[in-house]
Structure formats: structure tokens, C-alpha cells
Write a protein that holds these residues in place. Sequence first.
Motif, PDB file in Angstrom:
ATOM      1  N   SER A  51       0.837  -1.204   0.000  1.00 35.44           N
ATOM      2  CA  SER A  51       0.000   0.000   0.000  1.00 35.44           C
ATOM      3  C   SER A  51       0.865   1.244   0.000  1.00 35.44           C
ATOM      4  O   SER A  51       0.572   2.230  -0.688  1.00 35.44           O
ATOM      5  CB  SER A  51      -0.918   0.021   1.227  1.00 35.44           C
ATOM      6  OG  SER A  51      -1.756  -1.103   1.198  1.00 35.44           O
TER       7      SER A  51
ATOM      8  N   ASP B  31      -6.347  -0.677  -4.437  1.00 32.74           N
ATOM      9  CA  ASP B  31      -5.768  -1.354  -3.286  1.00 32.74           C
ATOM     10  C   ASP B  31      -6.758  -2.397  -2.799  1.00 32.74           C
ATOM     11  O   ASP B  31      -7.755  -2.076  -2.157  1.00 32.74           O
ATOM     12  CB  ASP B  31      -5.468  -0.342  -2.178  1.00 32.74           C
ATOM     13  CG  ASP B  31      -4.513  -0.918  -1.128  1.00 32.74           C
ATOM     14  OD1 ASP B  31      -4.276  -2.141  -1.164  1.00 32.74           O
ATOM     15  OD2 ASP B  31      -4.022  -0.136  -0.294  1.00 32.74           O
ATOM     16  N   GLU B  32      -6.495  -3.653  -3.142  1.00 31.75           N
ATOM     17  CA  GLU B  32      -7.382  -4.768  -2.790  1.00 31.75           C
ATOM     18  C   GLU B  32      -8.839  -4.453  -3.082  1.00 31.75           C
ATOM     19  O   GLU B  32      -9.676  -4.439  -2.182  1.00 31.75           O
ATOM     20  CB  GLU B  32      -7.186  -5.137  -1.321  1.00 31.75           C
ATOM     21  CG  GLU B  32      -5.733  -5.474  -1.075  1.00 31.75           C
ATOM     22  CD  GLU B  32      -5.479  -6.023   0.306  1.00 31.75           C
ATOM     23  OE1 GLU B  32      -6.422  -6.595   0.872  1.00 31.75           O
ATOM     24  OE2 GLU B  32      -4.343  -5.888   0.790  1.00 31.75           O
TER      25      GLU B  32
HETATM   26 MG   LIG Z   1      -2.234  -2.756   2.264  1.00 26.01          MG
END
Ligand SMILES: [Mg+2]
Lengths: 257, 822
Positions: free
Chosen positions: A53, A175-176
Motif C-alpha cells: 500500500s 488497493d485490494e
Molecule cells: Mg495494504
Amino acid sequence: MENKEFENIIVTEGLCKSFSVGGVQQHVLNNLDLQIADGDFTVIMGNSGSGKSTLLYALSGMDKPTLGNIVFAGEKISEYSNDRLAKFRRNNCGFIFQEVFLNDNMSVMDNVLASGYLSGLARKDVYKKACEYFDLVGIPCEMYKKFPSQMSGGELQRVGLVRAIINNPKVIFADEPTGALNSANSIAVLDLMNKFHREGKNIVMVTHDIKSAVRGNRVLYLKDGVILNEITLGEYDKDNEKQRLETLKVFLDEMGW
Amino acid sequence: MWSIIKSHFHKGKTGFFITGLFVVLSVMMMIIGLSICLGMGGVYYNARNLSNSPDLAVFVYEELNGPLSTRMISAINERDDIDCVDSQPMLWQEMPVNDNNYQCTFIFSEGNTMSLKRIGFLNIDDQNNKFKPYIRNQVSGEGFKIYVTGNYLITGHVGDKVMYRYNGENYWGYVAGVYDDMTKIYSEVYYYVENDFYQMVSRNSKTDESIVEEQIINVHFTYQDDAENAKAQLECGKALMNVANEYNYEQVLLYGDDAKIIGAGYNDRQTFKDATSSFILILGAAMITFSVIVAVIVALVIGFLVRSSVMDEVRNLGVFKALGYTTDMLRLSYLAIYSVISGICMIIGIILGITLMPTFVNIITDMARLECCKAIGLNVGSVFVAIALIIAVISAVVMLATSRVKRVTPLSAMRNNFETHSFKRNLVPLAKSKLPVNSTLGVKSVTSEVNRSVMVVIVVLIMSLLCSFVSVVFYNLKVDQTAIINMAATENPDYIIGLRYEDSDPYFEAIRSMDGYQADMLAEVYCGGYIGDSDDWIRGEFFERFDILRTDFVYKGRYPKHKNEIIINEKFAKQNGFEIGDSFTVSFDEFTMNAVKNEYVIVGYFQSIFENCHYMAFLDNIIDMLPAEELKTAPRMFYFDKDKVPTYDQITQVLKKVNNEENIHYGAFLTGKARLGNMILNVVETAADAVMTVFIAVTAIIISLLLVMLIKLKLLRERRNYAIYKALGYTTPNIMTQIAVAMVILGVIGSLIGGIVGALITSPMLTAMGSFIGAGHFAFIIPWGYVVGIIVCIPLLIYLVSMLCAIPVRKIAPATLLRERG
Ligand SMILES: [Mg+2]
Ligand SMILES: Nc1ncnc2c1ncn2[C@@H]1O[C@H](COP(=O)(O)OP(=O)(O)OP(=O)(O)O)[C@@H](O)[C@H]1O
């Protein structure tokens, strides 16, 4: 395919990011050199806490590196002030998060427009575009007026997708994006991302999930703040999914995942 | 449950601070304001003890311990409500204009020249006088000492030089201090002097008929309550006048034409009370009003904090419900927090109220120049009222604001929401807005946070309403006093000039020939008489003409056009059952008006807030009505063109040329304004400045604190949303603008309504309030410039404060915040 202005849309040189927690320096990204070619669907994988991240935020100009340069679409964004970065993001970056992060006080349409109006295009055109994209992701007109608390998780993530592309950004950062979704919803979102990619969008996605990762054509493996290794998979197709999965598994096993 | 309290405490720190501060303010103001208002009943009794002033002063025009006063004192002693009675000699000197001009006079020589035509000397060093006044503001200087009443300070100062001229000799002295005597404060002829001076005048009285010894019988009644005491003053005063009448009647029966008639009269505290009580009461009432308004703001702020806390804590509250806590237990936990905070603050407020009370009373005293204000003490009841008000406000508000807790179910915990589907409406869709994006988002936050918006609008509305109200009052007291002057029934010419010459006409002619001269007429022809054959006294003023008056007295009906027409103070008319169109006879005084009897028709009403005037009529045939001696020195009112009003020096120069004199012997030289000064306007002006300043400051502080609290809370609650905005490309100034726009919109709505309504209701409200305290019909000029200023400045202040408070937006880093898991 659009005309390629740049060979590499993002280039980093000696990218370092460290946090000091209680006076102790923690180096999360270590001297990282990375080129992301224009037209790629890049996937970043790695263990929890490996700095995925952190890297994504740095690349997208949401956070400033401690050391090193980031050149994004020819602009050296690592030298920009916070406000200049914000303005830069308007037309260059789109974001999708695991938790969609819509503003609960606004209808979904307003959530999208609040982003879209920043592009500087005529508002009418922005609205039209928003409707087109909503249509594309399968959100009908009746839902425009709904508030985030009145929608399902899958629907919300699709609204998030519309918000991410409304300004026609050069790169979409995710992000995911499927982290909180069930498999059917995940597939829908991923299919859309592949669709955007085919239409010329750059995508940089962080994920834990192999099924998501196979969607990209380049997978980076992050460890201790450096890119340990990477693998190129070629264009995704429903038919070659199984084979890609196998290849990726082997790669990840090697990485000690 | 502790976690709710903790989280509420964390988010509400600024809010608690403000609530606490307001509770302290409200309690303090309530205690002081109520103490003032409730203390009025005993204030004059205490003031009397502070000054040793009599309740009743009876003037008997005979030598000390003469037959009438002996009879009066025994009549007084027969009463069972007498605390103390004592008689005291006084020297009464007439200062007529005699052949050598200016032979004998008494001049106060600073600022406006005032020379007295008659003066009563009292001996301050008389140790036998049980009513020897306490002296304040004492100074030392050269020459003989003279002590004046507080009224003198309105135009003069302690330390002023004083000249007494007698038989060609000049005696210099100075104003050595002030004495408070409620029976004499509004009269300018009673002066205490030191023993040496008194003895000198006393010696002169043996050979000079213009100086006579008289006496004053001073009385203290036992009543502490003001109303009871006032009743006794009036009753005893009237009874003593009967004693005087009986005595004189007996003398006439005994000696016929050779009878020696003894004059008598009395002063009670009523005039002093009329002139001071409404002023003190208004101040007290203003403080109570202020206290209640602050309590309302406390209620709004707590209401908002609790409601938003309930919204934020739905999940936790749901969990507690699942665990088996009841609604009441949860509501009580909120009540507990505020009880503790307000409890602590109430104690601080009470301590501050008690400790600041004397300071505050001193400020009023200085402002009002009313020493008796010091007699106002703390009222214990007011402490309980203040506590009760705050407890009532806080428990009511917390109970109301927590009513939503009832709707929280264990299910709420799972969904982190109330069980509602349509509580949100999109009033400002972005797609329809033509405004810039940031403004639109600002507007959206106004409509999506209704609670907050309503609170801000109400607070701004209240504050701007008050500001507007105060500015209207300020303007009319300070900048343009037309309305007050109209109410005071006092004409406001450019100058009032009196001259002490055997023949003043050539001098007046000289003034009339000056550039810009408009008109002049006799000034202040005050005359009293009885209504019909009753013993109801009416006093008022005669005018030579009504057409040149600057003051617009009449607010109902019209001015007199014929000699038999009269205008009358409406309050007095009501008391006596008169109406416009009625007629009545007045039997005038035989000393001042040669016992004329006139029939009048009432043609209009005026009002007289200081109760100095009951009627106004034409001055009919001066020579017949006024004694010649009075006419010689009677001052005249002069009117000039607005831009050609001459100065004191210019007029003096012109007058000096008339007879080539070194000095002009003024009996009086006053500007219209200085005369109004005597009407306590100066006092009101000083108060107006202070009140205006305090109000503007308090408004600015309250609004700023409120914004600090709201914006801090907003940044805390919405930091996630702002992080997203930033990620999407909104800059720090963009978001600051959104916050400020929202607040400014609310500010504009509030100040626009408040400002305009405040300006419009000022006069009607004062009229309504005035009917309780005796003032009449208010017709204040509305200074629209001020109102517009308020309407513009409040939103501007809001904009500035909001921008300042929103600066921490800079620190919101999307990368850090979005990492935090919901
Ligand atoms: Mg992360
Ligand atoms: N603002 C911060 N302050 C201090 N430490 C931080 C901060 N942000 C990240 N870190 C640390 O940096 C490291 C990398 O964090 P990052 O969120 O990038 O990991 P990740 O690879 O995304 O993990 P995950 O897969 O669990 O999301 C972690 O050890 C984290 O504790």
C-alpha cells in the motif's frame, strides 16, 4: 489503443519511504527502482506489511517519498507540494479501495460528480459520462439517488469504479478492490477492470488474491521494501485463466508466498 | 457505558469547554442581574444608611425650634414608625440683581457658567446634626469648602473653583466633595459649607434681610421595604402640611391681618427614585435577559453535541442494548456527564458572581454616578434561581436530545445505522447546481447536517438580533438623541442665555443681530398649580410659541394653537382620567403666577420620561403672570441656523461691545446639550458606550467559540471524507472553502433575519417594557447603516474564523487516513 506519449507512464529512482514510530525509523521502501510501462495492468503482491500500500500511495502521488524520485507522465511529482499533487491527481489518477470510501452524506451520483467536476470538463458532459459508466457497470438510473448506506457492498464497489474512471485518468490505482467482496461480485469488478485495461487504461493493483492477480499482465513481488522479482503474463483472456493461475502459483511458491 | 462517556468526552472537548464557559457566564449574570432587580425593594433603605440621607425632609420657613416646627416634631413623634427625627438650621440667601449690578452672587466657574439666584447653606461641621451626610470623593484645595450633590458631577467636577461675592468682596472656595441626599439630589440649591463660611453668612444675616435662617426637619422611618417607606413619606409629608395649614389658620383667627404666616414644604425620595430606579432596573433586566439567552445557547450546544454523539455511537449503543442495558440507563449516562460539567461550572459561576458582584456594582455606580447602587447586595435567592435554571435547561435538553436512544436496537449495532430508510433527502443534487463545486459541496453540508445548521442559524440569529437591538438603542442614545429628547420633554435650543443686568434687552438685541440668528424666546418657565379646587398638583412648562421648537414633543394629537389649549403628559393624563378633548382648570401658585386661574382643553399628549413635566401651554401675557423680579434675569433660548451657530467667545465678544465692558455677567450660559446633561443623558451615554462594546465583543466571542467547536468536531467526524476528497484531487484551500461557505450561508441567513427583526422590534419592545417601568412610547430612529454593518460583519467574521479553524485540514493526509480501518 491510444497513442503512447510515454514509454513508461511511471518511473521511480531510488524510492525510499520510512516512518518514524516513537523515534524509531522504520524503512518500508528501500531504494526502489521501478518502471511501469504505458498500457500495462500491473499487479503488486507481497506479504502483509511488505509495503504494498505504501508503494501504491507513493506512486499515485497521495504520499510523498522520503527519498528518491517519481516521474509520472513526464512530471517529477516527487517534488510537488501537497496542493499541487492534489491538482495533479485530478486528471491523472483514479482510485479504488477495499472499503469503497464513499461520502455517506451524498447520493452515489453526487459522489461521482464531486470527483468528475474536478476534471474541468463541461458539467453536462461529466453528467452524461457518469450515466454512461453507471450503465456500463450495471447501475440503473433509479439508483443514482440512493445513499451509500442504502446499497450493497458489490454495488458500492461498482460505484467506486465509476468514480475512479470518471475523470479519464492516466492510471487507475486499486488497493485490494475485491478484498471485501464475495466471488461473484469480485469477478464482476475484475471483469470491468480488464475491460478498462483493454480500452487503454493503465492499472496498478495491489492484491492478496491469486484469482485477482492473474488479471494483470505483469506481477511484481515486494519484500522488505524492494521488488524481489517479477513475472510477465501477457494479455488476460478467460480461456487462458487456468494456465496463468498455474504459472503464477509456481512463481509465488518460488517467492516463498 | 464508560466507553461512550469517554468517546463523547474526546470528541466534545471544545464543546464541553464552551458549554462550561457559557454555564459560568449564565449563572454569574443571573446572580448579579437578579440581585440587582430583587434588591431594588431595599436599595434605597441601604443607600440611605450608606449616605445618612433622610427619608423625608420638611422645610419650615421660621427660626430654629420655632412654634410650627415644634408642633410638627411632636406630630412626627406621635407616629409609631419613626426611627429618628432631627431639625437642622439652614441659611437661605436670595441674590437679587441690585443697583450696582452683580453685587452679590455665587458662581461655579468651570465649563458652563452657572450663577445661582438663591442658595441654601447648610453647616457640614454641625456635630449635633443627626443627619450629617457622609462625604465621598473628597479632595483638598484652596479657600472655603463646599459640598455638592452627585447631580453636580454631570456637568462639573470635584475640585472646581467657586466664587462667592458679597458686598464687593470676593471669596474663593472649591468643591471639596460630594454628599448623597436622596431628598435633595435633584435640586441645585442646597450646599453644605464649612463652619467658618457658614458663620460668616450667619453674621451677615443679622443685618441683611436677603439672608434668612430657616430649618429643615429630617426624618427616618423604620420601614426597610421601599414601597412601605414611600407610603410613609407621602402620608407623613401630607399630614405635616396639614399641621402647617392649621397653625396658619389659628394665627389668622388670633391676629387677623397681623398674623405671621409660616411657609412649609417637603421633599421625599420619590424624585430620586423615579430618576434612578428605571435605569438600574433596565441594567438588571438586561443581565437577566442575557443570562437566559446564554442558557438557550447552552441548550442548543448540548443538544447538538448529544444528538451527534448518539448518531456516532449507534454501534456501541446497540451493543449495550444487546447486553441488556435499558434506554434510561444509557440516557442517564449522558445526563451524568453534563451534570458533572455543569455542576463544576455552576460552582465557578456562583463564586464569580459573588466575588464580582461588588466590582460590578461599582462599575454601575461609576457609570451611573449613583452612589446608592453600592447598596445593592447579593441576593441568596438569585443563586438558587440560577442553579435551577441551569439544571432545568440541561436535564430537559439531554432528555430531548437522547430520545433517539429509544430507536437504537441491537440490530443497529450490526448495521451501524438507525432503522430508517428515508431519513436522508438529497436537497442539493450536484447535477442541478450552477454554483462552483466547492460552494455546492458547502451548501450540501448545510442541508445534510440539519441539526448543526439549525443551531448555527439560531445562535447567529439571536446574537445579531441582540446586536441590532443594542445598536438601535446605542444610535438613539449617542449619535442622534432626537427620540430621547422627544421623550424627555426637554427643548434643545442652541443656547440658553441668562444675564444679570437691570436691563438685559440691549444685550439680547445684540445677539439677535448676529449672523445666522433665527429666533429666541423665554426659557424654562416652570409653573405649578392645583387642578381645579383639588389638592392634586400639576407642574409644567410654558412656551411663548410652539412653532420654533426643535423637539417634537407631541406624539398623539397636536400642538396648542390657542391660548386655552394645553398638551399633557400621557402618563399623568391616565393617572387623572383625562383624555384628549377634556378640559380642566388650573389654579396657579400665587408666588410665581400671581394666582391666575385658567381653563384648558387638552389637545395632545407628550411624554416625560424623567417626570419633570406634566403639561405644556402658551405663556399668556408674561407681565401679568410672572413676578417682575423673575423676569429681569429670566434666561432665553436662542436658535441659530444650523451651520452658523456662534461660539461662547463670539457671543461674549458681541455682548462686551454693548456697553464696553470687561466682563459679561452671565446668569447662565448653557448649550442645549448641557441642559440635557442635567437630564441624566450623559449617564445614559456612558452606559451606551460600555454596553455596545461589551455586546459586540460578546457576540464575536460567542460566535467564534461556537465555530471553533463545530469545525473542530466536523474535522474530527469527517476526516475520512476529507481524506477521500484529497485523494480525488481536492486541495486544502478547496476543502477550507467548503467548510467556510457552509458556515457563511448559515451566518447570512441568521444575521439577515436577526438584524432586520432586531431593528424593527426595538421600539415596540421598548414600548412594551417601558410600560412596566414608567417610560412611554418609544419611536427610535433605526440606523439602517448599522444594521447593514451587522448583517455584513457577522458573516465576514464567520468566514474568517471558519477559515482559521479549517487550517488543520492541511494536516489531513489521505495516505495515512485511508489506511485506518473503519
Ligand atoms: Mg495494504
Ligand atoms: N503512517 C505510518 N506510520 C507508521 N508506520 C506505517 C505507516 N504506514 C505504514 N506503516 C508501516 O509500514 C509497513 C508497510 O505497510 P503497508 O500498509 O504498506 O503494508 P501492506 O503491504 O499494504 O500490508 P497489507 O497487505 O496488510 O495491506 C507496515 O509495517 C506498517 O506498519
